[in-house]
Write a protein that holds these residues in place. Structure first.
Motif, PDB file in Angstrom:
ATOM      1  N   LEU A  78      -0.285  52.350 -39.212  1.00  0.00           N
ATOM      2  CA  LEU A  78      -1.546  52.894 -38.693  1.00  0.00           C
ATOM      3  C   LEU A  78      -2.468  53.257 -39.849  1.00  0.00           C
ATOM      4  CD1 LEU A  78      -0.214  55.374 -35.983  1.00  0.00           C
ATOM      5  CD2 LEU A  78      -1.011  53.046 -35.644  1.00  0.00           C
ATOM      6  N   PRO A  79      -3.772  53.008 -39.715  1.00  0.00           N
ATOM      7  CA  PRO A  79      -4.702  53.474 -40.748  1.00  0.00           C
ATOM      8  C   PRO A  79      -4.786  54.997 -40.722  1.00  0.00           C
ATOM      9  CG  PRO A  79      -5.899  52.530 -38.897  1.00  0.00           C
ATOM     10  CD  PRO A  79      -4.444  52.282 -38.637  1.00  0.00           C
ATOM     11  N   ALA A  80      -5.282  55.562 -41.807  1.00  0.00           N
ATOM     12  CA  ALA A  80      -5.365  57.025 -41.906  1.00  0.00           C
ATOM     13  C   ALA A  80      -6.187  57.620 -40.767  1.00  0.00           C
ATOM     14  CB  ALA A  80      -5.953  57.412 -43.255  1.00  0.00           C
ATOM     15  N   SER A  81      -7.200  56.907 -40.309  1.00  0.00           N
ATOM     16  CA  SER A  81      -8.056  57.436 -39.236  1.00  0.00           C
ATOM     17  C   SER A  81      -7.315  57.542 -37.905  1.00  0.00           C
ATOM     18  CB  SER A  81      -9.283  56.541 -39.068  1.00  0.00           C
ATOM     19  OG  SER A  81      -8.883  55.221 -38.741  1.00  0.00           O
ATOM     20  N   ALA A  82      -6.278  56.731 -37.704  1.00  0.00           N
ATOM     21  CA  ALA A  82      -5.539  56.749 -36.436  1.00  0.00           C
ATOM     22  C   ALA A  82      -4.300  57.631 -36.484  1.00  0.00           C
ATOM     23  CB  ALA A  82      -5.136  55.327 -36.055  1.00  0.00           C
ATOM     24  N   CYS A  83      -3.949  58.159 -37.655  1.00  0.00           N
ATOM     25  CA  CYS A  83      -2.715  58.943 -37.774  1.00  0.00           C
ATOM     26  C   CYS A  83      -2.758  60.257 -37.009  1.00  0.00           C
ATOM     27  CB  CYS A  83      -2.388  59.212 -39.245  1.00  0.00           C
ATOM     28  SG  CYS A  83      -1.633  57.799 -40.035  1.00  0.00           S
ATOM     29  N   GLY A  84      -3.927  60.808 -36.752  1.00  0.00           N
ATOM     30  CA  GLY A  84      -4.009  62.070 -36.033  1.00  0.00           C
ATOM     31  C   GLY A  84      -3.939  61.916 -34.535  1.00  0.00           C
ATOM     32  N   ARG A  85      -3.856  60.661 -34.029  1.00  0.00           N
ATOM     33  CA  ARG A  85      -3.936  60.450 -32.594  1.00  0.00           C
ATOM     34  C   ARG A  85      -2.707  59.826 -31.924  1.00  0.00           C
ATOM     35  NH1 ARG A  85      -8.822  56.796 -32.285  1.00  0.00           N
ATOM     36  NH2 ARG A  85      -8.395  56.457 -34.451  1.00  0.00           N
ATOM     37  N   PRO A  86      -1.529  59.662 -32.560  1.00  0.00           N
ATOM     38  CA  PRO A  86      -0.429  59.051 -31.816  1.00  0.00           C
ATOM     39  C   PRO A  86       0.038  59.964 -30.686  1.00  0.00           C
ATOM     40  CG  PRO A  86       0.364  59.771 -33.944  1.00  0.00           C
ATOM     41  CD  PRO A  86      -1.116  59.994 -33.923  1.00  0.00           C
ATOM     42  N   GLN A  87       0.496  59.341 -29.607  1.00  0.00           N
ATOM     43  CA  GLN A  87       0.977  60.111 -28.456  1.00  0.00           C
ATOM     44  C   GLN A  87       2.165  60.958 -28.888  1.00  0.00           C
ATOM     45  OE1 GLN A  87       2.132  57.700 -25.155  1.00  0.00           O
ATOM     46  NE2 GLN A  87       2.492  59.428 -23.825  1.00  0.00           N
ATOM     47  N   GLY A  88       2.123  62.236 -28.542  1.00  0.00           N
ATOM     48  CA  GLY A  88       3.202  63.153 -28.909  1.00  0.00           C
ATOM     49  C   GLY A  88       3.124  63.625 -30.345  1.00  0.00           C
ATOM     50  N   GLY A  89       2.004  63.341 -31.039  1.00  0.00           N
ATOM     51  CA  GLY A  89       1.865  63.727 -32.444  1.00  0.00           C
ATOM     52  C   GLY A  89       1.666  65.223 -32.609  1.00  0.00           C
ATOM     53  N   ARG A  90       2.122  65.750 -33.723  1.00  0.00           N
ATOM     54  CA  ARG A  90       1.966  67.161 -34.058  1.00  0.00           C
ATOM     55  C   ARG A  90       1.746  67.254 -35.571  1.00  0.00           C
ATOM     56  NH1 ARG A  90       7.306  66.078 -33.232  1.00  0.00           N
ATOM     57  NH2 ARG A  90       8.671  66.490 -34.986  1.00  0.00           N
ATOM     58  N   PRO A  91       1.184  68.350 -36.051  1.00  0.00           N
ATOM     59  CA  PRO A  91       1.028  68.496 -37.502  1.00  0.00           C
ATOM     60  C   PRO A  91       2.398  68.419 -38.181  1.00  0.00           C
ATOM     61  CG  PRO A  91      -0.223  70.178 -36.355  1.00  0.00           C
ATOM     62  CD  PRO A  91       0.607  69.469 -35.317  1.00  0.00           C
ATOM     63  N   ALA A  92       2.423  67.819 -39.351  1.00  0.00           N
ATOM     64  CA  ALA A  92       3.690  67.625 -40.068  1.00  0.00           C
ATOM     65  C   ALA A  92       4.325  68.955 -40.426  1.00  0.00           C
ATOM     66  CB  ALA A  92       3.457  66.808 -41.320  1.00  0.00           C
ATOM     67  N   GLY A  93       5.634  69.001 -40.326  1.00  0.00           N
ATOM     68  CA  GLY A  93       6.405  70.181 -40.684  1.00  0.00           C
ATOM     69  C   GLY A  93       6.674  70.215 -42.182  1.00  0.00           C
ATOM     70  N   PRO A  94       7.726  70.931 -42.590  1.00  0.00           N
ATOM     71  CA  PRO A  94       8.053  71.014 -44.011  1.00  0.00           C
ATOM     72  C   PRO A  94       8.421  69.636 -44.565  1.00  0.00           C
ATOM     73  CG  PRO A  94       9.793  71.987 -42.676  1.00  0.00           C
ATOM     74  CD  PRO A  94       8.664  71.671 -41.753  1.00  0.00           C
ATOM     75  N   PRO A  95       8.334  69.472 -45.881  1.00  0.00           N
ATOM     76  CA  PRO A  95       8.659  68.174 -46.475  1.00  0.00           C
ATOM     77  C   PRO A  95      10.088  67.751 -46.144  1.00  0.00           C
ATOM     78  CG  PRO A  95       8.085  69.786 -48.180  1.00  0.00           C
ATOM     79  CD  PRO A  95       8.004  70.472 -46.862  1.00  0.00           C
ATOM     80  N   PRO A  96      10.340  66.431 -46.087  1.00  0.00           N
ATOM     81  CA  PRO A  96      11.695  65.969 -45.777  1.00  0.00           C
ATOM     82  C   PRO A  96      12.672  66.306 -46.895  1.00  0.00           C
ATOM     83  CG  PRO A  96      10.267  64.119 -46.303  1.00  0.00           C
ATOM     84  CD  PRO A  96       9.410  65.342 -46.263  1.00  0.00           C
ATOM     85  N   LEU A  97      13.924  66.471 -46.512  1.00  0.00           N
ATOM     86  CA  LEU A  97      14.990  66.732 -47.478  1.00  0.00           C
ATOM     87  C   LEU A  97      15.440  65.409 -48.078  1.00  0.00           C
ATOM     88  CD1 LEU A  97      17.053  69.155 -45.235  1.00  0.00           C
ATOM     89  CD2 LEU A  97      15.534  69.783 -47.115  1.00  0.00           C
ATOM     90  N   PRO A  98      15.823  65.390 -49.344  1.00  0.00           N
ATOM     91  CA  PRO A  98      16.321  64.142 -49.922  1.00  0.00           C
ATOM     92  C   PRO A  98      17.679  63.793 -49.320  1.00  0.00           C
ATOM     93  CG  PRO A  98      16.568  65.937 -51.484  1.00  0.00           C
ATOM     94  CD  PRO A  98      15.820  66.485 -50.299  1.00  0.00           C
ATOM     95  N   PRO A  99      18.011  62.496 -49.248  1.00  0.00           N
ATOM     96  CA  PRO A  99      19.318  62.130 -48.700  1.00  0.00           C
ATOM     97  C   PRO A  99      20.439  62.580 -49.627  1.00  0.00           C
ATOM     98  CG  PRO A  99      18.159  60.192 -49.523  1.00  0.00           C
ATOM     99  CD  PRO A  99      17.217  61.345 -49.644  1.00  0.00           C
TER     100      PRO A  99
END
Length: 196
Positions: free
Chosen positions: A97-118
């Motif tokens: 998705l382009p940056a302009s469409a990233c705020g609109r996916p169905q069920g989207g929410r603001p990002a939480g804390p950064p992901p943990l490394p594997p």
């Protein structure tokens, strides 16, 4: 795709001195670019049987190893990060998705804390036990006894212990006292071709 520069350090100094240089963008292999972006979003999706998820009205290939799993997709317009339910980073892919469409996916929410490394992957090495019953793996000598002489064993190394198997049977578990990496994965005895 990132390619190495063909410019020498002298060329780069001349470019900087000319005033025509501009700062480079972020590295292409940066695993956590969403952490610097305020517009990152997350969505929960279940991966179908062949590795696709629905996102932005399209099917996006995440990978068949994730088939049937519930994953968190973290998007920032440049990359898509696949996280498991414990927020451990499993994969990084180009954003569909382009940056302009990233705020609109169905069920989207603001990002939480950064992901943990594997977690670090377990290393596996195959060895042939010597005639006196021992072998060397990652710089550490392990003694099994003469009963295992000339037999192939498999050593599973993680950060704290080395587990040694003969076929499916666990022979021993010993504390790991070295931090060297496994250089040779297979026993030389089993790699030699038979001369006919």
């Amino acid at each position: 795709m990132t390619l190495p520069s063909k410019l020498s350090s002298r060329d780069l100094k001349a470019l900087l001195a000319s005033g025509n240089a501009r700062p480079a963008g972020p590295r292409a292999d940066d695993r956590a670019p969403a952490d610097r972006s305020g517009g990152a979003v997350e969505v929960d999706r279940t991966v179908n049987a062949v590795g696709y998820v629905g996102l932005g009205g399209d099917k996006v290939l995440i990978g068949w190893p994730f088939a049937g799993q519930r994953v968190i997709l973290r998007l920032d317009g440049r990359v898509l990060q696949v996280l498991d339910e414990q927020r451990v980073l499993q994969a990084t892919l180009p954003s569909p998705l382009p940056a302009s469409a990233c705020g609109r996916p169905q069920g989207g929410r603001p990002a939480g804390p950064p992901p943990l490394p594997p977690p670090p992957a377990e290393q596996i090495a195959e060895r042939t036990v010597s005639s006196v019953g021992g072998f060397l793996v990652a710089g550490q000598r392990i003694q099994l006894g003469r009963g295992y002489a000339h037999q192939a064993v498999t050593a599973h190394l993680n950060e704290d212990v080395i587990r040694v198997f003969h076929g499916p049977e666990l022979i021993t578990t010993v504390p790991r006292v070295t931090r060297k990496e496994v250089v040779v994965r297979k026993s030389g005895e089993h790699n030699r071709r038979k001369i006919v």
